[in-house]
Scaffold this active site. Structure first.
Site, PDB file in Angstrom:
ATOM      1  N   THR A 119      -4.068  26.526   7.311  1.00 47.16           N
ATOM      2  CA  THR A 119      -3.219  25.397   6.922  1.00 47.16           C
ATOM      3  C   THR A 119      -1.898  25.849   6.313  1.00 47.16           C
ATOM      4  O   THR A 119      -1.807  26.943   5.738  1.00 47.16           O
ATOM      5  CB  THR A 119      -3.983  24.525   5.894  1.00 47.16           C
ATOM      6  OG1 THR A 119      -3.076  23.644   5.256  1.00 47.16           O
ATOM      7  CG2 THR A 119      -4.631  25.351   4.793  1.00 47.16           C
ATOM      8  N   GLU A 121      -0.981  24.823   3.686  1.00 48.19           N
ATOM      9  CA  GLU A 121      -1.254  24.906   2.245  1.00 48.19           C
ATOM     10  C   GLU A 121      -1.354  26.345   1.761  1.00 48.19           C
ATOM     11  O   GLU A 121      -1.265  26.589   0.559  1.00 48.19           O
ATOM     12  CB  GLU A 121      -2.554  24.166   1.901  1.00 48.19           C
ATOM     13  CG  GLU A 121      -2.424  22.660   1.858  1.00 48.19           C
ATOM     14  CD  GLU A 121      -1.880  22.096   0.539  1.00 48.19           C
ATOM     15  OE1 GLU A 121      -1.260  21.031   0.593  1.00 48.19           O
ATOM     16  OE2 GLU A 121      -2.066  22.725  -0.521  1.00 48.19           O
ATOM     17  N   TYR A 148      -8.777  24.236  -2.125  1.00 47.02           N
ATOM     18  CA  TYR A 148      -8.462  24.239  -0.685  1.00 47.02           C
ATOM     19  C   TYR A 148      -7.569  25.430  -0.355  1.00 47.02           C
ATOM     20  O   TYR A 148      -7.875  26.227   0.531  1.00 47.02           O
ATOM     21  CB  TYR A 148      -7.778  22.923  -0.350  1.00 47.02           C
ATOM     22  CG  TYR A 148      -7.457  22.694   1.109  1.00 47.02           C
ATOM     23  CD1 TYR A 148      -8.463  22.586   2.071  1.00 47.02           C
ATOM     24  CD2 TYR A 148      -6.137  22.540   1.529  1.00 47.02           C
ATOM     25  CE1 TYR A 148      -8.161  22.338   3.406  1.00 47.02           C
ATOM     26  CE2 TYR A 148      -5.826  22.278   2.857  1.00 47.02           C
ATOM     27  CZ  TYR A 148      -6.834  22.178   3.797  1.00 47.02           C
ATOM     28  OH  TYR A 148      -6.531  21.915   5.121  1.00 47.02           O
ATOM     29  N   LYS A 152      -8.778  28.641   1.784  1.00 48.69           N
ATOM     30  CA  LYS A 152      -8.214  28.932   3.106  1.00 48.69           C
ATOM     31  C   LYS A 152      -7.574  30.325   3.120  1.00 48.69           C
ATOM     32  O   LYS A 152      -7.612  31.022   4.134  1.00 48.69           O
ATOM     33  CB  LYS A 152      -7.177  27.874   3.488  1.00 48.69           C
ATOM     34  CG  LYS A 152      -7.780  26.526   3.860  1.00 48.69           C
ATOM     35  CD  LYS A 152      -8.474  26.544   5.216  1.00 48.69           C
ATOM     36  CE  LYS A 152      -8.872  25.145   5.670  1.00 48.69           C
ATOM     37  NZ  LYS A 152      -9.621  25.120   6.931  1.00 48.69           N
ATOM     38  N   ASN A 177       1.018  19.361   8.672  1.00 51.16           N
ATOM     39  CA  ASN A 177       0.566  17.955   8.701  1.00 51.16           C
ATOM     40  C   ASN A 177       0.552  17.367  10.115  1.00 51.16           C
ATOM     41  O   ASN A 177       1.592  17.305  10.768  1.00 51.16           O
ATOM     42  CB  ASN A 177       1.478  17.097   7.832  1.00 51.16           C
ATOM     43  CG  ASN A 177       1.403  17.497   6.381  1.00 51.16           C
ATOM     44  OD1 ASN A 177       1.747  18.634   6.018  1.00 51.16           O
ATOM     45  ND2 ASN A 177       0.955  16.601   5.529  1.00 51.16           N
ATOM     46  N   ARG A 214       7.642  16.381   4.281  1.00 51.98           N
ATOM     47  CA  ARG A 214       6.609  16.900   5.171  1.00 51.98           C
ATOM     48  C   ARG A 214       7.207  16.911   6.577  1.00 51.98           C
ATOM     49  O   ARG A 214       8.208  16.236   6.840  1.00 51.98           O
ATOM     50  CB  ARG A 214       5.347  16.027   5.154  1.00 51.98           C
ATOM     51  CG  ARG A 214       4.567  16.022   3.827  1.00 51.98           C
ATOM     52  CD  ARG A 214       4.016  17.377   3.467  1.00 51.98           C
ATOM     53  NE  ARG A 214       3.154  17.353   2.292  1.00 51.98           N
ATOM     54  CZ  ARG A 214       3.589  17.562   1.041  1.00 51.98           C
ATOM     55  NH1 ARG A 214       4.866  17.774   0.796  1.00 51.98           N
ATOM     56  NH2 ARG A 214       2.728  17.563   0.036  1.00 51.98           N
TER      57      ARG A 214
END
Ligand code: NAD
Ligand code: UDP
Length: 317
Positions: A119, A121, A148, A152, A177, A214
């Site tokens: 991700t 993230e 998270y 990850k 996203n 985003r």
């Protein structure tokens, strides 16, 4: 791809269900695994009649045994929405650590290719913009989102360890996203949240002042990227960003969704979420150059398709 056998974890989730569909379309046999913690049987109901689709309700945190060969494993099981992973913090850490270990162990046993769903993230609240795969990120290791982000990051490190030590043919995709059909109405992510509220005429809640950005990718584009990453030869151990670099602020997104739905909803501002990334946009040069992939669906078009889907979904409830 007719003789291929593909295992997809998180098969009943948003991305997993689209992936199952895609690989079945390509002629592969697909084994889907899911424990429904954030996914839904409804997402795969239409696939169950296909003789090439096999579904196993199972928690991949436990040892996984699958008889017969497997050519590709795609590990997509993991809560992905902040609301979901904040509600299931320990489960999230388990599925991204032990679940990743188990699926990598299975890849080693079967000598299967392995694709990890990572991700954006992992870049945290990024200090580099747009984010390239070479950026190491800016992550709070003990903040709420760390369950998270750090899980990850661990999953990526473990995947690379299996590549280096056991020579497993791994690929990591850092997904930015993504939105579209089959997102859960109440999963809390910005698209389902804004669209369902706008359709119902309720206030859209912005966490913070809405200047955070985003970059949103339509699901069908993203699935094409994953298919390329999973099937291309000679990219063992490579990491790819996949997403749409069309960056937009959350406030602008809220206004567009209100306009596209002809809604009377108002925008209200709530407290900013802890460690919420301020800017996020993928640099997709690498995937473009190596795999020839870039998104085809413009944000406006993807939003319109998704609004229609949410309208139908809400209408049928
Ligand atoms: P999702 O919540 O819709 O799907 C995840 C699926 O995994 C669910 O069906 C859930 O029930 C299943 N699952 C979770 N833990 C499990 C376990 N222990 N055993 C078996 N199944 C389990 O989320 P999504 O958006 O489809 O995300 C899929 C993957 O893609 C995740 O790994 C996520 O981190 C990654 N990702 C998604 C996005 C995005 O924008 N959608 C962005 C970045 C990364
Ligand atoms: N967001 C918001 N209102 C909502 C849902 C989300 O303002 O109802 C914001 C959230 O704080 C974040 C952005 O929208 O800044 C994207 O949130 P999402 O949960 O979709 O995913 P994230 O990219 O944070 O994982």
């Amino acid at each position: 791809m007719n003789s291929m056998r593909v295992l997809i974890t998180g098969a009943a989730g948003f991305l997993g269900s689209h992936l199952c569909e895609k690989f079945l379309e390509q002629g592969a046999e697909v084994i889907g695994i899911d424990n429904f913690i954030t996914g839904s049987p409804e997402n795969i109901a239409h696939l169950l009649e296909n003789p090439k689709f096999h579904f196993i309700k199972y928690n991949v945190v436990n040892f996984i045994y699958i008889p017969g060969k497997i050519d590709i494993i795609l590990h997509f099981a993991s809560p992905a929405s902040p609301k979901d992973y904040l509600r299931h913090p320990i489960h999230t850490m388990k599925v991204d650590s032990i679940g990743t270990l188990n699926t990598l162990g299975l890849a080693k046993e079967k000598r299967a290719r392995y694709v990890l769903a990572s991700t954006s993230e992992v870049y945290g609240d990024p200090l580099e913009h747009p984010q390239k795969e070479t950026y190491w990120g800016n992550v709070n290791p003990v903040g709420a989102r760390s369950v998270y982000d750090e899980a990850k990051r661990f999953a990526e490190a473990l995947t690379m360890a299996y590549f280096r030590e056991h020579k497993i043919d791994v690929r990591i995709v850092r997904i930015f996203n993504t939105y579209g059909e089959r997102m859960r109405i109440d999963d809390g992510r910005v698209i389902p949240s804004f669209m369902t509220k706008a359709i119902k005429g309720e206030d859209l809640e912005i966490y913070g002042d809405g200047t955070q950005t985003r970059s949103l990718c339509y699901v069908k584009d993203l699935i094409d990227a994953i298919l390329k990453i999973a099937t291309h030869n000679g990219i063992e151990g490579e990491i790819f960003n996949a997403g749409n670099p069309e960056e937009i602020s959350i406030l602008e997104l809220a206004k567009i969704i209100i306009r596209l739905t002809n809604s009377k909803s108002k925008i209200v501002f709530k407290e900013r979420m802890e460690d919420d990334p301020r800017r996020r946009c993928p640099d997709i040069t690498k995937i473009k150059n190596i795999l020839g992939w870039e998104p085809k669906i413009k944000l406006m078009d993807g939003l319109k398709i998704t609004i229609e889907w949410f309208r139908k979904k809400l209408g049928s409830q």
